[in-house]
Design a protein around this motif. Sequence first.
Motif, PDB file in Angstrom:
ATOM      1  N   TYR A 169       0.828  -1.201   0.000  1.00  0.00           N
ATOM      2  CA  TYR A 169       0.000   0.000   0.000  1.00  0.00           C
ATOM      3  C   TYR A 169       0.857   1.245   0.000  1.00  0.00           C
ATOM      4  N   GLY A 170       0.240   2.356  -0.372  1.00  0.00           N
ATOM      5  CA  GLY A 170       0.885   3.655  -0.310  1.00  0.00           C
ATOM      6  C   GLY A 170      -0.083   4.672   0.253  1.00  0.00           C
ATOM      7  N   LEU A 171       0.442   5.803   0.688  1.00  0.00           N
ATOM      8  CA  LEU A 171      -0.404   6.883   1.190  1.00  0.00           C
ATOM      9  C   LEU A 171      -1.244   7.435   0.050  1.00  0.00           C
ATOM     10  N   ALA A 172      -2.525   7.617   0.288  1.00  0.00           N
ATOM     11  CA  ALA A 172      -3.421   8.102  -0.749  1.00  0.00           C
ATOM     12  C   ALA A 172      -3.065   9.528  -1.150  1.00  0.00           C
ATOM     13  N   PRO A 173      -3.190   9.876  -2.430  1.00  0.00           N
ATOM     14  CA  PRO A 173      -2.998  11.275  -2.836  1.00  0.00           C
ATOM     15  C   PRO A 173      -3.906  12.191  -2.028  1.00  0.00           C
ATOM     16  N   GLY A 174      -3.336  13.262  -1.498  1.00  0.00           N
ATOM     17  CA  GLY A 174      -4.108  14.194  -0.695  1.00  0.00           C
ATOM     18  C   GLY A 174      -4.092  13.923   0.791  1.00  0.00           C
ATOM     19  N   THR A 175      -3.504  12.799   1.205  1.00  0.00           N
ATOM     20  CA  THR A 175      -3.471  12.434   2.618  1.00  0.00           C
ATOM     21  C   THR A 175      -2.532  13.353   3.399  1.00  0.00           C
ATOM     22  N   THR A 176      -2.956  13.709   4.610  1.00  0.00           N
ATOM     23  CA  THR A 176      -2.101  14.478   5.518  1.00  0.00           C
ATOM     24  C   THR A 176      -1.792  13.634   6.739  1.00  0.00           C
TER      25      THR A 176
ATOM     26  N   ARG B  29       0.737  15.752  -1.581  1.00  0.00           N
ATOM     27  CA  ARG B  29      -0.026  16.658  -2.435  1.00  0.00           C
ATOM     28  C   ARG B  29      -0.129  16.145  -3.872  1.00  0.00           C
ATOM     29  N   LEU B  30      -1.329  16.161  -4.389  1.00  0.00           N
ATOM     30  CA  LEU B  30      -1.553  15.777  -5.774  1.00  0.00           C
ATOM     31  C   LEU B  30      -0.921  16.811  -6.703  1.00  0.00           C
ATOM     32  N   ARG B  31      -0.065  16.338  -7.588  1.00  0.00           N
ATOM     33  CA  ARG B  31       0.648  17.230  -8.504  1.00  0.00           C
ATOM     34  C   ARG B  31       0.031  17.202  -9.896  1.00  0.00           C
ATOM     35  N   SER B  32      -0.320  16.000 -10.371  1.00  0.00           N
ATOM     36  CA  SER B  32      -0.891  15.873 -11.712  1.00  0.00           C
ATOM     37  C   SER B  32      -1.481  14.476 -11.867  1.00  0.00           C
ATOM     38  N   GLY B  33      -2.220  14.303 -12.954  1.00  0.00           N
ATOM     39  CA  GLY B  33      -2.780  12.991 -13.264  1.00  0.00           C
ATOM     40  C   GLY B  33      -4.275  12.924 -13.046  1.00  0.00           C
ATOM     41  N   ASP B  34      -4.890  11.903 -13.647  1.00  0.00           N
ATOM     42  CA  ASP B  34      -6.336  11.691 -13.588  1.00  0.00           C
ATOM     43  C   ASP B  34      -6.631  10.585 -12.587  1.00  0.00           C
ATOM     44  N   LEU B  35      -7.204  10.926 -11.440  1.00  0.00           N
ATOM     45  CA  LEU B  35      -7.497   9.932 -10.403  1.00  0.00           C
ATOM     46  C   LEU B  35      -8.467   8.870 -10.888  1.00  0.00           C
ATOM     47  N   ALA B  36      -9.364   9.244 -11.793  1.00  0.00           N
ATOM     48  CA  ALA B  36     -10.340   8.283 -12.295  1.00  0.00           C
ATOM     49  C   ALA B  36      -9.739   7.319 -13.303  1.00  0.00           C
ATOM     50  N   SER B  37      -8.600   7.700 -13.888  1.00  0.00           N
ATOM     51  CA  SER B  37      -7.998   6.838 -14.914  1.00  0.00           C
ATOM     52  C   SER B  37      -6.491   7.078 -14.986  1.00  0.00           C
TER      53      SER B  37
END
Length: 353
Positions: free
Chosen positions: A204-211, A218-226
């Motif tokens: 597992y990894g820390l979810a994008p946006g997790t504090t 912090r989300l930098r780029s990319g499409d979370l849905a795809s």
Amino acid sequence: MPTLLPTASLKLALYLAAMGWHIVPLSPTSKRPLANCPRCHSTARPGSTHPIETCPCLPTGRWCHGVHAATTDPARLSTWWQRQPDAVPGVAAGPSGLVLLDLDAHDDPLPADPATGLLPGIDLTGDPALAELARIRTGLHTLTLLARVRGGPHPWPTTPEHQPVVTTTPSGGRHLWYRAPSANLRQALGKLGWQIDIKAGWNYGLAPGTTTSTGTYRLRSGDLASPGRLPEWLAHEVLRVTAPTPTQPRPSPTLRRERCYGAPAAYLTTVLTRGAAHLATLTDGRQRALSALAYHVGGLLAWSGLPEHQVSAHLITAGESSGLPTRLATRIVHRALLRGVRAPLPPPPMPVT
């Protein structure tokens, strides 16, 4: 512009789960899965695994089974966060159909032999990069080097189909989430390159946006849905280091009859299996138990004839399944296994056939 993610942990967990990311609640300080349910721990038989398929804890909102309980079920996620409001969302890579390239930016020394250690499995002798080692300081630099050696000057093609979901980590590293090129992958720590870890399968990894207590991913780029798929050159390299070790052909019935059930390899395999099952029942003392198991196994390793890398991988997976973070489980296993190898144990009595 990157997507603006919900700030509250539960809202973020529900947001990502709706896009197919399988979420597991983690401790905000240790960043590991929450401890197994005490009720399961108290009722499970020593040496047995509480089966997730019939677990009475999960449907009632109690926590159990570590990363294997990761889910997209909004009702279950809501119940978990009601019970543990300060939990932070992690993402189970395999169930989500993802693979994570974790590019570290730690202040670690370069490999003793950069020609063979920067990109394990690739000999860089004579490469111009070896004359400019001061430029290589993070996993991002190592991946850029791998890209040049294997796939051209740019690690990430500009076409949307290859764009990963990219997050920056509190320590200055990056997480690259891609669609997994195969459903049957395993983690690979440092095997792709220096300061590069690959999380796949039941990792597992820390979810994008997790504090967390150390900062925000912090989300930098990319499409979370795809999330994009790996470029072909990078997919080849990831598969090279994460694909499971091919299984050996099963021995013929005649050979099995001639081999006693207490043969060295079979004996140590049983020790590993029982030790992993016991670890899964623990809520406290998991680090100590994993260290003791690795030390015991190391003492019997030479006698068993099993490959060290296979045994090490089994032990690390057992530590992860008990809820220990990958890096911690790996460190414990490597140190304790080495101590055991240096202090061989006398072979146990074998049954007479």
